[in-house]
Design an enzyme around this catalytic site. Structure first.
Site, PDB file in Angstrom:
ATOM      1  CD  GLN A 129      -3.779  -4.382   6.478  1.00 43.31           C
ATOM      2  OE1 GLN A 129      -3.811  -3.366   5.788  1.00 43.31           O
ATOM      3  NE2 GLN A 129      -4.230  -5.541   6.043  1.00 43.31           N
ATOM      4  CG  ASP A 180     -10.115  -0.034   4.993  1.00 40.75           C
ATOM      5  OD1 ASP A 180      -9.864  -0.564   3.896  1.00 40.75           O
ATOM      6  OD2 ASP A 180      -9.423  -0.196   6.015  1.00 40.75           O
ATOM      7  CE  LYS A 185      -3.961  -2.195   2.168  1.00 41.98           C
ATOM      8  NZ  LYS A 185      -4.577  -2.705   3.390  1.00 41.98           N
TER       9      LYS A 185
HETATM   10  N1  GUN Z   1      -7.197  -6.733   6.174  1.00 36.53           N
HETATM   11  C1  GUN Z   1      -7.546  -7.518   5.121  1.00 36.53           C
HETATM   12  N2  GUN Z   1      -8.201  -6.795   4.182  1.00 36.53           N
HETATM   13  C2  GUN Z   1      -8.244  -5.530   4.652  1.00 36.53           C
HETATM   14  C3  GUN Z   1      -8.776  -4.325   4.115  1.00 36.53           C
HETATM   15  O1  GUN Z   1      -9.359  -4.259   3.021  1.00 36.53           O
HETATM   16  N3  GUN Z   1      -8.620  -3.223   4.903  1.00 36.53           N
HETATM   17  C4  GUN Z   1      -8.016  -3.271   6.109  1.00 36.53           C
HETATM   18  N4  GUN Z   1      -7.936  -2.134   6.797  1.00 36.53           N
HETATM   19  N5  GUN Z   1      -7.508  -4.366   6.620  1.00 36.53           N
HETATM   20  C5  GUN Z   1      -7.622  -5.493   5.889  1.00 36.53           C
END
Ligand code: GUN
Length: 299
Positions: free
Chosen positions: A99, A122, A55
């Protein structure tokens, strides 16, 4: 019948990221605005570390400001909430992503609820979930947004009247996916672990989105000829054929079987996966524009 079209999510995501990069360039030139994304990682979960690294890298690549906060595994909920408070009020940050999963001492709902909904790239805040459910503009979860883009790329913009089956009812994928397909006027069924006859549900579907985390659950004889099959699964399974005993990555769909009957199918890897981060970057541009009363630039 010819094999299914293999949907190239990697190429689609690259295209989307380059459009985001153009938007960022335009925002910098016309509005002196650099979209900023903060990613917060608590602990050292190896899969999360990989996601967060990618990311950060891709955020920088499209010309945005990227900030990463890595906190120890024993961080208290209060400490994390204080960090989020600071990010909420930082004018250079337009997107905040914490995350998941979080260590057990931290309640994810308390954390997600603390993020300013306008910066919730998100799309997990209840305000954004409510907006999606009621048809109001808001930030939409990245993975289902990416799935919808791929579906429309294959089937065209008008999905109205189509039978869609979403397998899985998570807040991250299944529920928002169902809302997005409903908003496209599909007839949507949401299946889950208690669904009685999943094969029969699948056989009626024009669109199947599998997001349950069960390796190769969706079988060839479950799929209507010509259906579009989107595989969100990312499962690691033992691979007896590998000389080093390395696990094999597979989706929730039996790809080799289903590709013989489906009209189009996403592979794993290289299907949905790359779309998630591309949509995150797009959401960050959307958030930056909304926070500054600017229209998202067309590129
Ligand atoms: N963990 C697995 N997928 C995601 C996601 O799309 N966003 C976040 N914040 N954590 C994750």
């Amino acid at each position: 019948m010819a094999d299914a079209k293999i949907i190239d999510g990697k190429a689609f995501a690259e295209g989307l990221r380059s459009r985001v990069a153009e938007q960022v360039k335009e925002l910098k030139a016309s509005h002196h605005l650099t979209p900023g994304l903060a990613v917060v990682l608590v602990g050292q979960d190896p899969a999360s570390q990989i996601y967060v690294r990618s990311k950060t890298k891709l955020t920088e690549e499209v010309g945005m400001k990227s900030v990463q906060h890595t906190l120890p595994v024993d961080t208290s909920q209060k400490e994390l909430l204080t960090l989020i408070d600071g990010l909420n009020s930082d004018p250079e940050i337009h997107g905040i992503l914490v995350q998941l999963p979080l260590p057990k001492q931290i309640d994810p709902q308390a954390v997600l609820g603390k993020i300013d909904p306008a910066k919730d790239v998100d799309g997990f805040h209840v305000i954004n979930a409510g907006k999606l459910a009621t048809g109001a503009p808001g930030l939409v979860p990245c993975t289902p947004l990416g799935c919808l883009m791929l579906i429309k790329d294959v089937l065209g913009k008008d999905l109205s009247g189509m039978q869609a089956l979403v397998i899985g009812r998570s807040n991250i994928v299944g529920k928002p996916m169902a809302q997005l397909l409903l908003a496209e006027s599909c007839t949507v069924t949401v299946a889950h672990s208690r669904t009685r006859d999943l094969a029969a549900e699948a056989q009626r579907a024009d669109i199947i989105v599998a997001a349950v985390g069960v390796p190769e659950l969706v079988k060839k004889d479950w799929v209507k000829p010509g259906a579009t099959v989107i595989d969100v699964g990312m499962n690691r399974v033992p691979n007896p054929d590998d000389p080093n005993g390395k696990a094999r990555l597979c989706g929730d769909v039996d790809f080799e079987g289903v590709k013989q009957v489906a009209g189009a199918i996403t592979p794993v890897p290289g299907g949905v996966g790359p779309m998630t981060i591309a949509c995150l970057l797009q959401n960050t541009v959307t958030a930056a524009c909304a926070l500054n009363d600017i229209e998202v630039p067309e590129v």
